[in-house]
Write a protein that holds these residues in place. Structure first.
Motif, PDB file in Angstrom:
ATOM      1  N   ALA A   9       0.836  -1.193   0.000  1.00  0.00           N
ATOM      2  CA  ALA A   9       0.000   0.000   0.000  1.00  0.00           C
ATOM      3  C   ALA A   9       0.873   1.246   0.000  1.00  0.00           C
ATOM      4  O   ALA A   9       1.975   1.270   0.559  1.00  0.00           O
ATOM      5  CB  ALA A   9      -0.919  -0.005   1.214  1.00  0.00           C
ATOM      6  N   THR A  10       0.382   2.281  -0.630  1.00  0.00           N
ATOM      7  CA  THR A  10       1.112   3.546  -0.686  1.00  0.00           C
ATOM      8  C   THR A  10       1.145   4.187   0.700  1.00  0.00           C
ATOM      9  O   THR A  10       0.116   4.292   1.380  1.00  0.00           O
ATOM     10  CB  THR A  10       0.440   4.499  -1.688  1.00  0.00           C
ATOM     11  OG1 THR A  10       0.424   3.880  -2.978  1.00  0.00           O
ATOM     12  CG2 THR A  10       1.182   5.819  -1.772  1.00  0.00           C
ATOM     13  N   ILE A  11       2.346   4.584   1.104  1.00  0.00           N
ATOM     14  CA  ILE A  11       2.502   5.255   2.398  1.00  0.00           C
ATOM     15  C   ILE A  11       2.280   6.745   2.185  1.00  0.00           C
ATOM     16  O   ILE A  11       3.074   7.421   1.530  1.00  0.00           O
ATOM     17  CB  ILE A  11       3.899   5.000   2.994  1.00  0.00           C
ATOM     18  CG1 ILE A  11       4.179   3.493   3.081  1.00  0.00           C
ATOM     19  CG2 ILE A  11       4.017   5.646   4.368  1.00  0.00           C
ATOM     20  CD1 ILE A  11       3.220   2.735   3.950  1.00  0.00           C
ATOM     21  N   ARG A  15       3.320   8.389   7.080  1.00  0.00           N
ATOM     22  CA  ARG A  15       4.747   8.537   7.379  1.00  0.00           C
ATOM     23  C   ARG A  15       4.952   9.275   8.687  1.00  0.00           C
ATOM     24  O   ARG A  15       5.739   8.851   9.556  1.00  0.00           O
ATOM     25  CB  ARG A  15       5.431   9.282   6.234  1.00  0.00           C
ATOM     26  CG  ARG A  15       6.928   9.511   6.422  1.00  0.00           C
ATOM     27  CD  ARG A  15       7.409  10.699   5.603  1.00  0.00           C
ATOM     28  NE  ARG A  15       6.770  11.939   6.059  1.00  0.00           N
ATOM     29  CZ  ARG A  15       6.927  13.114   5.433  1.00  0.00           C
ATOM     30  NH1 ARG A  15       7.667  13.183   4.341  1.00  0.00           N
ATOM     31  NH2 ARG A  15       6.330  14.184   5.904  1.00  0.00           N
ATOM     32  N   ASN A  16       4.258  10.405   8.836  1.00  0.00           N
ATOM     33  CA  ASN A  16       4.410  11.203  10.055  1.00  0.00           C
ATOM     34  C   ASN A  16       3.957  10.435  11.292  1.00  0.00           C
ATOM     35  O   ASN A  16       4.578  10.509  12.362  1.00  0.00           O
ATOM     36  CB  ASN A  16       3.633  12.505   9.920  1.00  0.00           C
ATOM     37  CG  ASN A  16       4.193  13.406   8.832  1.00  0.00           C
ATOM     38  OD1 ASN A  16       5.355  13.237   8.413  1.00  0.00           O
ATOM     39  ND2 ASN A  16       3.394  14.361   8.371  1.00  0.00           N
ATOM     40  N   ALA A  17       2.855   9.667  11.144  1.00  0.00           N
ATOM     41  CA  ALA A  17       2.378   8.887  12.294  1.00  0.00           C
ATOM     42  C   ALA A  17       3.394   7.825  12.696  1.00  0.00           C
ATOM     43  O   ALA A  17       3.620   7.572  13.895  1.00  0.00           O
ATOM     44  CB  ALA A  17       1.037   8.242  11.944  1.00  0.00           C
ATOM     45  N   PRO A  54       8.419  -0.355   4.083  1.00  0.00           N
ATOM     46  CA  PRO A  54       9.214   0.449   3.149  1.00  0.00           C
ATOM     47  C   PRO A  54       8.325   1.321   2.273  1.00  0.00           C
ATOM     48  O   PRO A  54       7.211   0.938   1.914  1.00  0.00           O
ATOM     49  CB  PRO A  54       9.955  -0.603   2.325  1.00  0.00           C
ATOM     50  CG  PRO A  54       9.133  -1.838   2.453  1.00  0.00           C
ATOM     51  CD  PRO A  54       8.529  -1.796   3.808  1.00  0.00           C
ATOM     52  N   ARG A  55       8.824   2.494   1.968  1.00  0.00           N
ATOM     53  CA  ARG A  55       8.084   3.431   1.123  1.00  0.00           C
ATOM     54  C   ARG A  55       8.580   3.301  -0.313  1.00  0.00           C
ATOM     55  O   ARG A  55       9.785   3.346  -0.565  1.00  0.00           O
ATOM     56  CB  ARG A  55       8.275   4.862   1.633  1.00  0.00           C
ATOM     57  CG  ARG A  55       7.196   5.813   1.177  1.00  0.00           C
ATOM     58  CD  ARG A  55       7.361   7.166   1.837  1.00  0.00           C
ATOM     59  NE  ARG A  55       6.214   8.013   1.576  1.00  0.00           N
ATOM     60  CZ  ARG A  55       6.158   9.293   1.883  1.00  0.00           C
ATOM     61  NH1 ARG A  55       7.199   9.862   2.490  1.00  0.00           N
ATOM     62  NH2 ARG A  55       5.089   9.995   1.606  1.00  0.00           N
ATOM     63  N   ILE A  56       7.619   3.139  -1.257  1.00  0.00           N
ATOM     64  CA  ILE A  56       7.968   2.930  -2.658  1.00  0.00           C
ATOM     65  C   ILE A  56       8.349   4.261  -3.283  1.00  0.00           C
ATOM     66  O   ILE A  56       7.609   5.245  -3.202  1.00  0.00           O
ATOM     67  CB  ILE A  56       6.794   2.298  -3.414  1.00  0.00           C
ATOM     68  CG1 ILE A  56       6.388   0.971  -2.762  1.00  0.00           C
ATOM     69  CG2 ILE A  56       7.150   2.061  -4.874  1.00  0.00           C
ATOM     70  CD1 ILE A  56       7.488  -0.062  -2.748  1.00  0.00           C
ATOM     71  N   GLU A 112       8.462   0.825 -12.162  1.00  0.00           N
ATOM     72  CA  GLU A 112       8.920  -0.513 -12.544  1.00  0.00           C
ATOM     73  C   GLU A 112       7.888  -1.570 -12.171  1.00  0.00           C
ATOM     74  O   GLU A 112       7.624  -2.497 -12.958  1.00  0.00           O
ATOM     75  CB  GLU A 112      10.253  -0.803 -11.849  1.00  0.00           C
ATOM     76  CG  GLU A 112      10.851  -2.150 -12.225  1.00  0.00           C
ATOM     77  CD  GLU A 112      12.192  -2.395 -11.549  1.00  0.00           C
ATOM     78  OE1 GLU A 112      12.696  -3.527 -11.637  1.00  0.00           O
ATOM     79  OE2 GLU A 112      12.725  -1.444 -10.923  1.00  0.00           O
ATOM     80  N   ILE A 113       7.293  -1.428 -10.980  1.00  0.00           N
ATOM     81  CA  ILE A 113       6.282  -2.403 -10.554  1.00  0.00           C
ATOM     82  C   ILE A 113       5.044  -2.322 -11.451  1.00  0.00           C
ATOM     83  O   ILE A 113       4.475  -3.344 -11.859  1.00  0.00           O
ATOM     84  CB  ILE A 113       5.913  -2.165  -9.077  1.00  0.00           C
ATOM     85  CG1 ILE A 113       7.116  -2.480  -8.178  1.00  0.00           C
ATOM     86  CG2 ILE A 113       4.713  -3.013  -8.673  1.00  0.00           C
ATOM     87  CD1 ILE A 113       6.894  -2.129  -6.718  1.00  0.00           C
ATOM     88  N   LEU A 114       4.626  -1.100 -11.775  1.00  0.00           N
ATOM     89  CA  LEU A 114       3.462  -0.936 -12.643  1.00  0.00           C
ATOM     90  C   LEU A 114       3.700  -1.579 -14.005  1.00  0.00           C
ATOM     91  O   LEU A 114       2.811  -2.222 -14.579  1.00  0.00           O
ATOM     92  CB  LEU A 114       3.123   0.549 -12.818  1.00  0.00           C
ATOM     93  CG  LEU A 114       2.481   1.262 -11.621  1.00  0.00           C
ATOM     94  CD1 LEU A 114       2.364   2.761 -11.887  1.00  0.00           C
ATOM     95  CD2 LEU A 114       1.105   0.674 -11.326  1.00  0.00           C
TER      96      LEU A 114
END
Length: 694
Positions: free
Chosen positions: A304-306, A311-313, A353-355, A362-364
């Motif tokens: 899932a997108t971070i 991120r801050n939390a 980890p953040r993409i 590349e994943i798409l």
């Protein structure tokens, strides 16, 4: 054991041995299917039960059990307290019995008009008798069995799910009912809630149906049900292809579910056996990159997108002794610093980890995205696509035809409203701003006539000549009193007629009020001529078109075949020469103005049939009338017809392209006409003579 105890034991054994056969003889096992029926106690005192002393009374109160009642007793508990999960098998067995009272039972059960008579446990319909009494009606014969107290009755109330199953079972009986109304009701029920169980009864009923209308409806429903529930792909494809010439909404509604798709993301090619509709590309109009990523996440093919908030939390939750990810908290004052801290935290396993942008791209690119038909058969979806494309083509062609009919209808209205103005302007050169008020006078004349003549057909037949007479007289009076003194002063004529327009509007408000008045059309003008599901036109519009065509031919006859027409054409072309030939121009001007006003009155009756009759009804058409005259050519009947046709089609075409904003359509139309008269200032058909010279 003492002698007395032994005697007591022998006595008990003897009594027990004698009672068992007696009990077996008095209470035999109940017959199958009638377990709920309680036999009368024949050992009771006859005086306690009159029916015991009177066998005829006993027969009247406990009628012989019918075959249907015996069948219902087997499922008495299920019928009395039905459940959708278990009642299906019960309904199937009752329906399969073929007993004559089954349709009646299903009908009253589904209508919640079935009652359980608690004393004997049998099911009946009832008729209210008053005084808390009800008559029991036998389901098989419809005969009245007895009159009982309503307290002994328990109403059976199946829920909506059970009633749906009952209705489905009832369909096959209704489809073969001798009453066409019942068969029509059954078809309406199938249309509302189609089910696979309806298909076979529908086919069987179609073979014996002798009503052509019902047979056509059955054929349509059979095709629609075959598309959804057909046994084989060939049968479904044949049903789909049979709809290629249909324009009905229900035909398109039956094909659209066949072409329903679901969107998936895969790590490689599509699943084996999947019926692929479209392969999608991330970043295209059909599939944005965000939507593609969401598909991957839902399929567990990507994390899932971070978000920034996530991120801050995570950073806040990981603070230890003023540091997070090896960076002091007071240094996390920029986005870059927070990203570095989160990356360090993720590297230590403290967060997901953040993409990055490159990793995301590349994943798409490494996955596949497809729209997959829910229907597994490619042959069926291919036939549905081809048929739906053919239907869309037919719909587009019929929409053009419908637009043409709308344009002709509007053109006929504009022609009726403008022809009087065209004659007046062409012969006399007078700009009559009160022309719309003559339309209003005609509409109010029709309303007044209907107050005295309640027959709408007769009232309209009387209103048309009367409206002509009233507005003709008003036009002659206006010409004699005002217009004749202002022929050489066109600006003063415009101002004078504008003032008369305001005065007539106020006079109408004083007489009739500000509320809209009804001008009712005859009953035979109600409804519309429906060619198909796309093309239709109201009968009122057809009548106005016929009326406009009639006056067009009548005016052509008057202008080309009568002495009045000859004099009008002479005055129009050269009034001085006409005067020298013995024609009285003043008389011709008076009659021409009256004729134009009279035609406007007739237009008011026609317009009032579909528009609200108010003091402003004429103002809604005055602008279009002037545009029709200017575009078509001043003082020319053929020009007015051409101008009305052009304006009508132009307005309908613009409204079709921009249906949500009719005001914008009128604005565009006026702009087009301004541009048009720059190239043809004399109109489509130019007129020679005084009007052209002016």
């Amino acid at each position: 054991m003492t002698r007395h105890a032994r005697l007591l034991a022998v006595l008990c054994l003897w009594l027990f041995a004698g009672m068992v056969p007696a009990a077996a003889q008095q209470d035999p096992a109940p017959a199958a299917g009638v377990a709920r029926i309680v036999a009368p106690d024949t050992t009771a005192d006859a005086t306690a039960d009159p029916a015991a002393a009177d066998p005829a009374a006993a027969d009247a109160e406990s009628p012989a059990l019918t075959d249907l009642q015996a069948l219902l007793q087997r499922f008495a508990d299920d019928i009395a307290k039905p459940s959708r999960r278990t009642i299906g098998a019960v309904i199937d067995e009752i329906t399969a019995s073929g007993l004559p009272g089954v349709p009646v039972f299903l009908q009253v059960w589904g209508d919640r008009e079935l009652y359980l008579h608690e004393p004997d446990g049998l099911f009946y319909a009832i008729e209210e008798q008053g005084d808390d009494q009800a008559a029991l009606i036998e389901l098989s014969s419809g005969d009245q069995v007895a009159v009982v107290n309503e307290d002994d009755l328990d109403q059976i109330r199946p829920n909506s799910g059970v009633r749906e199953l009952i209705g489905a079972a009832l369909v096959k009986f209704q489809l073969t009912d001798t009453d066409p109304a019942r068969r029509r009701e059954a078809l309406a029920g199938i249309d509302r809630a189609p089910d696979a169980s309806h298909l076979e009864p529908l086919r069987a009923a179609l073979e014996t149906e002798d009503d052509p209308v019902l047979a056509a409806r059955m054929t349509t429903l059979e095709r629609l049900l075959t598309i959804a529930y057909g046994e084989t792909d060939d049968a479904r494809i044949a049903a789909i292809e049979s709809l290629s010439g249909s324009l009905s909404v229900e035909s398109r509604g039956a094909l659209n579910p066949v072409l329903t798709t679901r969107r998936i993301a895969t790590a490689g090619p599509p699943p084996e056996g999947a019926n692929v509709a479209t392969e999608l590309e991330p970043g295209s109009d059909a599939l944005s990159e965000d939507d593609a990523w969401a598909l991957l996440v839902s399929a567990d093919l990507a994390p899932a997108t971070i978000s920034t908030a996530d991120r801050n939390a995570a950073l806040i939750a990981a603070i230890e002794q003023g540091f997070v990810g090896g960076i002091a908290v007071h240094q996390l004052d920029t986005e870059q610093a927070r990203d570095r801290a989160y990356a360090a935290l993720a590297a230590d396993g403290g967060a997901a980890p953040r993409i990055t942008g490159e990793d995301r791209a590349e994943i798409l690119a490494s996955h596949g995205y497809y729209d997959i038909y829910v229907e597994p058969s490619a042959a069926v979806t291919g036939a549905a696509e081809a048929t739906l494309a053919a239907i869309r083509t037919q719909v587009a062609l019929n929409q053009v035809l419908d637009l043409v009919l709308d344009g002709l209808s509007l053109a006929s209205i504009y022609f009726l409203a403008a022809i009087g103005l065209a004659i007046t302007f062409g012969v006399m050169g007078v700009i009559n701003m009160a022309h719309g008020e003559f339309i209003m006078m005609g509409a109010y004349t029709g309303y007044v006539v209907q107050q005295f003549v309640p027959d709408y057909t007769l009232s309209i037949a009387l209103a048309i000549p009367l409206a002509f007479a009233v507005t003709f007289a008003a036009g002659v009076a206006m010409e004699r009193l005002v217009i004749r003194w202002l022929y050489s002063r066109p600006l003063e004529t415009l101002l004078a007629t504008f003032g008369i327009s305001i005065a007539l509007q106020q006079l109408a408000k004083n007489i009739f009020g500000t509320q809209a008045r009804p001008l009712t059309s005859p009953g035979w003008l109600d409804g519309a001529w429906v060619l198909n599901d796309v093309v239709s036109i109201s009968y009122i519009r057809i009548a106005i078109f016929v009326l406009g065509l009639t006056f067009f031919l009548l005016l052509l006859f008057i202008l080309n075949r009568t002495r009045l027409g000859l004099e009008v054409r002479a005055v129009t072309q050269n009034p001085r020469m006409a005067s020298s030939m013995g024609i009285n121009p003043d008389r011709i001007n008076m009659l021409t103005f009256g004729l134009g006003s009279g035609i406007a009155g007739i237009a008011g009756v026609a317009i009032g049939l579909f528009a609200q009759v108010t003091s402003e009804i004429g103002q809604q058409y005055i602008v279009q009338s002037f545009m029709t005259v200017v575009v078509g050519g001043v003082g020319n009947v053929w020009g007015t017809l051409a101008g009305a046709t052009m304006i009508g089609f132009l307005q309908k075409g613009i409204e079709w392209m921009n249906p949500s904003n009719t005001l914008a359509a009128q604005t565009y139309m006026i702009i087009f006409i301004i541009i048009f008269i720059q190239f043809r200032p004399k109109g489509i058909i130019a007129l020679k003579g005084r009007a052209a010279g002016d």
